[in-house]
Design a protein around this motif. Structure first.
Motif, PDB file in Angstrom:
ATOM      1  N   UNK A  81       1.138  16.258  -0.503  1.00  0.00           N
ATOM      2  CA  UNK A  81       0.807  16.698   0.849  1.00  0.00           C
ATOM      3  C   UNK A  81      -0.693  16.956   0.962  1.00  0.00           C
ATOM      4  N   UNK A  82      -1.267  16.505   2.084  1.00  0.00           N
ATOM      5  CA  UNK A  82      -2.699  16.618   2.284  1.00  0.00           C
ATOM      6  C   UNK A  82      -3.477  15.410   1.821  1.00  0.00           C
ATOM      7  N   UNK A  83      -2.819  14.526   1.103  1.00  0.00           N
ATOM      8  CA  UNK A  83      -3.479  13.346   0.581  1.00  0.00           C
ATOM      9  C   UNK A  83      -3.522  12.209   1.590  1.00  0.00           C
ATOM     10  N   UNK A  84      -3.987  11.043   1.111  1.00  0.00           N
ATOM     11  CA  UNK A  84      -4.164   9.878   1.975  1.00  0.00           C
ATOM     12  C   UNK A  84      -3.559   8.636   1.345  1.00  0.00           C
ATOM     13  N   UNK A  85      -3.137   7.717   2.213  1.00  0.00           N
ATOM     14  CA  UNK A  85      -2.696   6.399   1.804  1.00  0.00           C
ATOM     15  C   UNK A  85      -3.168   5.401   2.844  1.00  0.00           C
ATOM     16  N   UNK A  86      -3.324   4.170   2.398  1.00  0.00           N
ATOM     17  CA  UNK A  86      -3.729   3.102   3.316  1.00  0.00           C
ATOM     18  C   UNK A  86      -2.722   1.962   3.202  1.00  0.00           C
ATOM     19  N   UNK A  87      -2.075   1.662   4.301  1.00  0.00           N
ATOM     20  CA  UNK A  87      -1.124   0.557   4.349  1.00  0.00           C
ATOM     21  C   UNK A  87      -1.799  -0.677   4.937  1.00  0.00           C
ATOM     22  N   UNK A 130      -8.077  -6.801  11.694  1.00  0.00           N
ATOM     23  CA  UNK A 130      -9.127  -7.771  11.411  1.00  0.00           C
ATOM     24  C   UNK A 130      -8.547  -9.137  11.768  1.00  0.00           C
ATOM     25  N   UNK A 131      -8.914  -9.630  12.934  1.00  0.00           N
ATOM     26  CA  UNK A 131      -8.337 -10.894  13.406  1.00  0.00           C
ATOM     27  C   UNK A 131      -8.750 -12.074  12.535  1.00  0.00           C
ATOM     28  N   UNK A 132      -9.907 -11.997  11.911  1.00  0.00           N
ATOM     29  CA  UNK A 132     -10.372 -13.095  11.045  1.00  0.00           C
ATOM     30  C   UNK A 132      -9.532 -13.196   9.777  1.00  0.00           C
ATOM     31  N   UNK A 133      -8.970 -12.053   9.344  1.00  0.00           N
ATOM     32  CA  UNK A 133      -8.175 -12.026   8.116  1.00  0.00           C
ATOM     33  C   UNK A 133      -6.682 -11.893   8.385  1.00  0.00           C
ATOM     34  N   UNK A 134      -6.294 -11.932   9.662  1.00  0.00           N
ATOM     35  CA  UNK A 134      -4.876 -11.795  10.032  1.00  0.00           C
ATOM     36  C   UNK A 134      -4.251 -10.555   9.396  1.00  0.00           C
ATOM     37  N   UNK A 135      -4.956  -9.461   9.475  1.00  0.00           N
ATOM     38  CA  UNK A 135      -4.532  -8.246   8.779  1.00  0.00           C
ATOM     39  C   UNK A 135      -4.638  -7.029   9.684  1.00  0.00           C
ATOM     40  N   UNK A 136      -3.670  -6.130   9.578  1.00  0.00           N
ATOM     41  CA  UNK A 136      -3.806  -4.806  10.177  1.00  0.00           C
ATOM     42  C   UNK A 136      -3.669  -3.763   9.078  1.00  0.00           C
ATOM     43  N   UNK A 137      -4.238  -2.611   9.314  1.00  0.00           N
ATOM     44  CA  UNK A 137      -4.142  -1.518   8.357  1.00  0.00           C
ATOM     45  C   UNK A 137      -3.744  -0.233   9.075  1.00  0.00           C
ATOM     46  N   UNK A 174       0.765  -1.233   0.000  1.00  0.00           N
ATOM     47  CA  UNK A 174       0.000   0.000   0.000  1.00  0.00           C
ATOM     48  C   UNK A 174       0.794   1.280   0.000  1.00  0.00           C
ATOM     49  N   UNK A 175       2.112   1.200   0.050  1.00  0.00           N
ATOM     50  CA  UNK A 175       2.903   2.424   0.004  1.00  0.00           C
ATOM     51  C   UNK A 175       2.846   3.064  -1.369  1.00  0.00           C
ATOM     52  N   UNK A 176       3.421   4.265  -1.473  1.00  0.00           N
ATOM     53  CA  UNK A 176       3.448   4.948  -2.753  1.00  0.00           C
ATOM     54  C   UNK A 176       3.764   6.414  -2.611  1.00  0.00           C
ATOM     55  N   UNK A 177       3.488   7.162  -3.677  1.00  0.00           N
ATOM     56  CA  UNK A 177       3.750   8.600  -3.726  1.00  0.00           C
ATOM     57  C   UNK A 177       2.424   9.347  -3.679  1.00  0.00           C
ATOM     58  N   UNK A 178       2.363  10.359  -2.820  1.00  0.00           N
ATOM     59  CA  UNK A 178       1.143  11.136  -2.668  1.00  0.00           C
ATOM     60  C   UNK A 178       1.526  12.585  -2.383  1.00  0.00           C
TER      61      UNK A 178
END
Length: 121
Positions: free
Chosen positions: A14-20, A72-79, A8-12
């Motif tokens: 200033x003021x923008x959003x990203x989701x890891x 999300x413990x069911x999906x073994x994922x953090x964001x 989920x990384x990348x270039x954005x």
């Protein structure tokens, strides 16, 4: 052993959003405290955010109100939802985990390979 894989990384701008995102495998995910560290060029790695098994969270002051960690413990994922990004948020972001809350801020046992986040001014 625990394996952590970020995306989920990348270039954005200033003021923008990203989701890891971070997917884990191996040791039981729900028993681990999970979190994020980051390392900017020429600087030491620093703690960003953590979340325990029941959803309790903790953030470094510089990201409070802008970043949100979830799991999300069911999906073994953090964001990590990152809003209102600033150039000083530019860094490699690492997913981390540890069975002990007291260690997640200082020296977590498990680390992902990292994902680059670049915020342009």
């Amino acid at each position: 052993q625990v394996q952590l894989v970020e995306s989920g990384g990348g270039l954005v701008q200033a003021g923008g959003s990203l989701r890891l995102s971070c997917v884990t495998s191996g040791r039981t995910f729900s028993s681990n405290v999970m979190g994020w560290f980051r390392q900017a060029p020429g600087k030491e790695r620093e703690f960003v955010a953590a979340i325990n098994w029941s959803g309790g969270t903790y953030y470094v002051d510089s990201v409070k109100g802008r970043f949100t960690i979830s799991r999300d413990n069911a999906k073994n994922t953090i964001t990590l939802q990152m809003n209102s990004l600033k150039p000083e948020d530019t860094a490699v972001y690492y997913c981390v985990g540890d069975p002990r809350w007291s260690f997640i801020v200082t020296s977590p046992s498990y680390w992902g390979q990292g994902t680059q986040v670049t915020v342009s001014s």
